[in-house]
Design a protein around this motif. Structure first.
Motif, PDB file in Angstrom:
ATOM      1  N   PHE A   1      -4.424   6.324 -11.407  1.00 18.26           N
ATOM      2  CA  PHE A   1      -5.023   5.864 -10.254  1.00 18.26           C
ATOM      3  C   PHE A   1      -4.942   4.677 -10.390  1.00 18.26           C
ATOM      4  O   PHE A   1      -4.111   3.807  -9.406  1.00 18.26           O
ATOM      5  CB  PHE A   1      -6.534   5.956 -10.823  1.00 18.26           C
ATOM      6  CG  PHE A   1      -7.386   5.340  -8.865  1.00 18.26           C
ATOM      7  CD1 PHE A   1      -7.751   6.143  -8.422  1.00 18.26           C
ATOM      8  CD2 PHE A   1      -8.052   4.135 -10.099  1.00 18.26           C
ATOM      9  CE1 PHE A   1      -8.612   5.602  -7.435  1.00 18.26           C
ATOM     10  CE2 PHE A   1      -8.631   3.626  -9.170  1.00 18.26           C
ATOM     11  CZ  PHE A   1      -9.103   3.844  -8.001  1.00 18.26           C
ATOM     12  N   ILE A   2      -4.471   3.589 -11.173  1.00 15.13           N
ATOM     13  CA  ILE A   2      -4.151   2.641 -12.032  1.00 15.13           C
ATOM     14  C   ILE A   2      -2.764   2.036 -10.820  1.00 15.13           C
ATOM     15  O   ILE A   2      -2.581   1.069  -9.948  1.00 15.13           O
ATOM     16  CB  ILE A   2      -4.608   1.366 -12.645  1.00 15.13           C
ATOM     17  CG1 ILE A   2      -5.828   2.169 -12.561  1.00 15.13           C
ATOM     18  CG2 ILE A   2      -4.180   0.304 -12.595  1.00 15.13           C
ATOM     19  CD1 ILE A   2      -6.890   0.886 -11.801  1.00 15.13           C
ATOM     20  N   ASN A   3      -2.224   2.944 -10.808  1.00 15.33           N
ATOM     21  CA  ASN A   3      -0.570   2.435 -10.539  1.00 15.33           C
ATOM     22  C   ASN A   3      -0.558   3.190  -9.505  1.00 15.33           C
ATOM     23  O   ASN A   3       0.066   2.384  -8.150  1.00 15.33           O
ATOM     24  CB  ASN A   3       0.184   3.692 -11.618  1.00 15.33           C
ATOM     25  CG  ASN A   3       1.571   3.113 -10.994  1.00 15.33           C
ATOM     26  OD1 ASN A   3       2.376   2.581 -11.258  1.00 15.33           O
ATOM     27  ND2 ASN A   3       1.997   4.481 -10.240  1.00 15.33           N
ATOM     28  N   SER A   4      -1.080   4.420  -8.488  1.00 17.68           N
ATOM     29  CA  SER A   4      -1.656   4.434  -7.188  1.00 17.68           C
ATOM     30  C   SER A   4      -1.820   3.167  -6.221  1.00 17.68           C
ATOM     31  O   SER A   4      -1.056   2.883  -5.565  1.00 17.68           O
ATOM     32  CB  SER A   4      -1.946   5.139  -6.924  1.00 17.68           C
ATOM     33  OG  SER A   4      -3.190   5.244  -7.177  1.00 17.68           O
ATOM     34  N   LEU A   5      -3.289   2.857  -6.999  1.00 15.58           N
ATOM     35  CA  LEU A   5      -3.434   1.511  -5.957  1.00 15.58           C
ATOM     36  C   LEU A   5      -2.482   0.167  -6.092  1.00 15.58           C
ATOM     37  O   LEU A   5      -2.343  -0.718  -5.243  1.00 15.58           O
ATOM     38  CB  LEU A   5      -4.257   1.031  -6.797  1.00 15.58           C
ATOM     39  CG  LEU A   5      -5.895  -0.002  -6.279  1.00 15.58           C
ATOM     40  CD1 LEU A   5      -6.145   0.480  -4.876  1.00 15.58           C
ATOM     41  CD2 LEU A   5      -7.256  -0.337  -7.376  1.00 15.58           C
ATOM     42  N   LYS A   6      -1.879   0.078  -6.914  1.00 15.62           N
ATOM     43  CA  LYS A   6      -0.615  -1.067  -6.916  1.00 15.62           C
ATOM     44  C   LYS A   6       0.525  -0.715  -6.528  1.00 15.62           C
ATOM     45  O   LYS A   6       0.786  -2.039  -5.873  1.00 15.62           O
ATOM     46  CB  LYS A   6      -0.528  -1.149  -9.034  1.00 15.62           C
ATOM     47  CG  LYS A   6      -1.576  -1.576  -9.832  1.00 15.62           C
ATOM     48  CD  LYS A   6      -0.608  -1.886 -11.518  1.00 15.62           C
ATOM     49  CE  LYS A   6      -1.553  -2.440 -12.064  1.00 15.62           C
ATOM     50  NZ  LYS A   6      -1.030  -2.334 -13.563  1.00 15.62           N
ATOM     51  N   VAL A   7       0.928   0.447  -5.980  1.00 19.63           N
ATOM     52  CA  VAL A   7       2.114   0.405  -5.685  1.00 19.63           C
ATOM     53  C   VAL A   7       1.327   0.534  -3.615  1.00 19.63           C
ATOM     54  O   VAL A   7       1.920   0.286  -2.795  1.00 19.63           O
ATOM     55  CB  VAL A   7       2.336   2.525  -5.718  1.00 19.63           C
ATOM     56  CG1 VAL A   7       3.047   2.569  -4.247  1.00 19.63           C
ATOM     57  CG2 VAL A   7       3.001   2.207  -6.855  1.00 19.63           C
ATOM     58  N   THR A   8       0.189   1.094  -3.786  1.00 19.17           N
ATOM     59  CA  THR A   8      -0.018   1.291  -2.269  1.00 19.17           C
ATOM     60  C   THR A   8      -0.095  -0.712  -2.074  1.00 19.17           C
ATOM     61  O   THR A   8      -0.077  -0.695  -0.544  1.00 19.17           O
ATOM     62  CB  THR A   8      -1.371   2.133  -2.083  1.00 19.17           C
ATOM     63  OG1 THR A   8      -1.613   3.485  -3.008  1.00 19.17           O
ATOM     64  CG2 THR A   8      -1.502   1.988  -0.460  1.00 19.17           C
ATOM     65  N   THR A   9      -0.880  -1.464  -2.854  1.00 18.65           N
ATOM     66  CA  THR A   9      -0.921  -2.880  -2.121  1.00 18.65           C
ATOM     67  C   THR A   9       0.387  -3.256  -2.540  1.00 18.65           C
ATOM     68  O   THR A   9       0.142  -4.190  -1.633  1.00 18.65           O
ATOM     69  CB  THR A   9      -1.968  -3.379  -3.656  1.00 18.65           C
ATOM     70  OG1 THR A   9      -2.702  -3.026  -3.711  1.00 18.65           O
ATOM     71  CG2 THR A   9      -1.858  -5.003  -3.260  1.00 18.65           C
ATOM     72  N   THR A  10       1.387  -3.509  -2.913  1.00 20.55           N
ATOM     73  CA  THR A  10       2.571  -3.622  -3.106  1.00 20.55           C
ATOM     74  C   THR A  10       3.016  -3.525  -2.071  1.00 20.55           C
ATOM     75  O   THR A  10       3.595  -4.462  -1.003  1.00 20.55           O
ATOM     76  CB  THR A  10       4.002  -3.180  -3.855  1.00 20.55           C
ATOM     77  OG1 THR A  10       3.111  -3.787  -5.187  1.00 20.55           O
ATOM     78  CG2 THR A  10       4.926  -4.199  -3.920  1.00 20.55           C
TER      79      THR A  10
END
Length: 339
Positions: A108-117
């Motif tokens: 979940f944290i990784n998906s948030l980082k990927v989407t934010t980038t």
């Protein structure tokens, strides 16, 4: 006998004024009141019939609002506090889904980082590209309508499955990009299969869908008075100074509008990541968009309660970013009536 009576042959006796029969005025007043009541009744019935007609025409919208929008939203809010799995009954777990999301779910944290980038990089690049192309088309090219239609097509096709499949082929190991690089002696890798470059291929795809903001920018450029540019040229201002002092300030409302729309749309991107990564967010979760991970949780792992919690977190993120954009707009957005 007077002379007048003698001349007329008879005496004229004065006639007393005739008074109306008793109750005649009351009858007329009562009739007027009854006519007024009848008119009010007809007016009231006409108003009620118009109200019923209005409600009848609005009924499909109200049905859609409660059955398709508000109803599912309330249901998903309830499910976000349960462990509903589509295969069993929902059991209340309180804030457990939200706690797990932020403390124990690395994907979940990784998906948030990927989407934010993805949003932070792709949205400014897309808007800059759209503005530059709009300024090029604003110079009175022949066949402007044709070019405008052609450049708008990517916005219509960019989110489709077919274009995502084509993008995967273009940036594949034997794709067009590597074939072009091979002419210069460079043997490229599989751009969509490398965790270092896979996300950037999706960013390029998003930038390519510049048509919608470009058309809006072009409409905004047409509203800027040409007299401002003529006065600036008389004062010796070059093209760069004209852009900084005239074009950019007067386009800030359009830039703000496009930015808000594109940020919201980018956070909801799904098809590109799903098709290019094969539905798993690979390689190594480098293209795991937030919406794709929500889909995996809800429709692959059958953790519908967890997916509902993710959906509400996404709603809060988009709402917060939109509110921040509106708050910050007062410092950089220029409107014509500002002093």
């Amino acid at each position: 006998m007077t002379l007048r009576s003698a001349a007329s042959g008879s005496a004229e006796t004065p006639q007393p004024p005739v008074s109306p029969p008793a109750g005649a005025g009351a009858q007329r007043g009562g009739g007027g009141r009854r006519a007024g009541r009848r008119r009010r009744r007809r007016s009231g019935s006409r108003t009620r019939s118009q109200a019923w007609a209005a409600h009848l025409f609005l009924a499909p919208w109200f049905i859609g609002l409660f059955a398709v929008t508000l109803g599912p939203m309330i249901a998903s809010l309830y499910l976000s506090f349960t462990d509903y799995s589509l295969l069993s009954e929902a059991h209340w777990v309180g804030l457990e889904n939200y706690d797990t999301m932020f403390t124990a779910d690395d994907r979940f944290i990784n998906s948030l980082k990927v989407t934010t980038t993805y949003v932070v990089v792709s949205v400014p690049l897309q808007l800059a590209f759209a503005l530059g192309l709009a300024m090029a088309l604003d110079r009175g090219l022949r066949g402007l309508s044709f070019y405008r239609s052609v450049f708008y097509l990517p916005s219509l096709l960019g989110g489709s499955v077919a274009i995502s499949i084509l993008w995967r082929k273009i940036f594949g190991t034997d794709g067009i990009v590597n074939t072009f690089l091979g002419w210069f002696g460079y043997h490229g890798q599989g751009w969509v299969t490398s965790p270092d470059t896979a996300l950037w291929t999706l960013i390029v795809l998003h930038v390519w869908t510049f048509g919608a903001p470009m058309v809006i920018f072009l409409a905004g450029l047409r509203q800027i008075p040409r007299s401002l540019y003529e006065a600036a040229r008389v004062d010796g201002a070059g093209r760069l100074r004209q852009f900084r002092s005239i074009t950019l300030p007067l386009l800030t409302p359009i830039i703000f509008f496009n930015a808000v729309l594109e940020v919201i749309k980018s956070f909801q991107s799904f098809t590109q990541s799903f098709v290019v990564s094969g539905g798993n967010g690979g390689p190594v979760d480098s293209t795991l968009f937030y919406t794709l991970y929500l889909y995996i949780k809800g429709f692959k792992n059958y953790e519908m309660g967890y997916a509902a919690a993710m959906a509400w977190v996404l709603l809060l993120i988009i709402a917060a970013l939109t509110a921040v954009n509106f708050l910050m707009s007062r410092f950089w957005v220029f409107y014509g009536d500002d002093r």
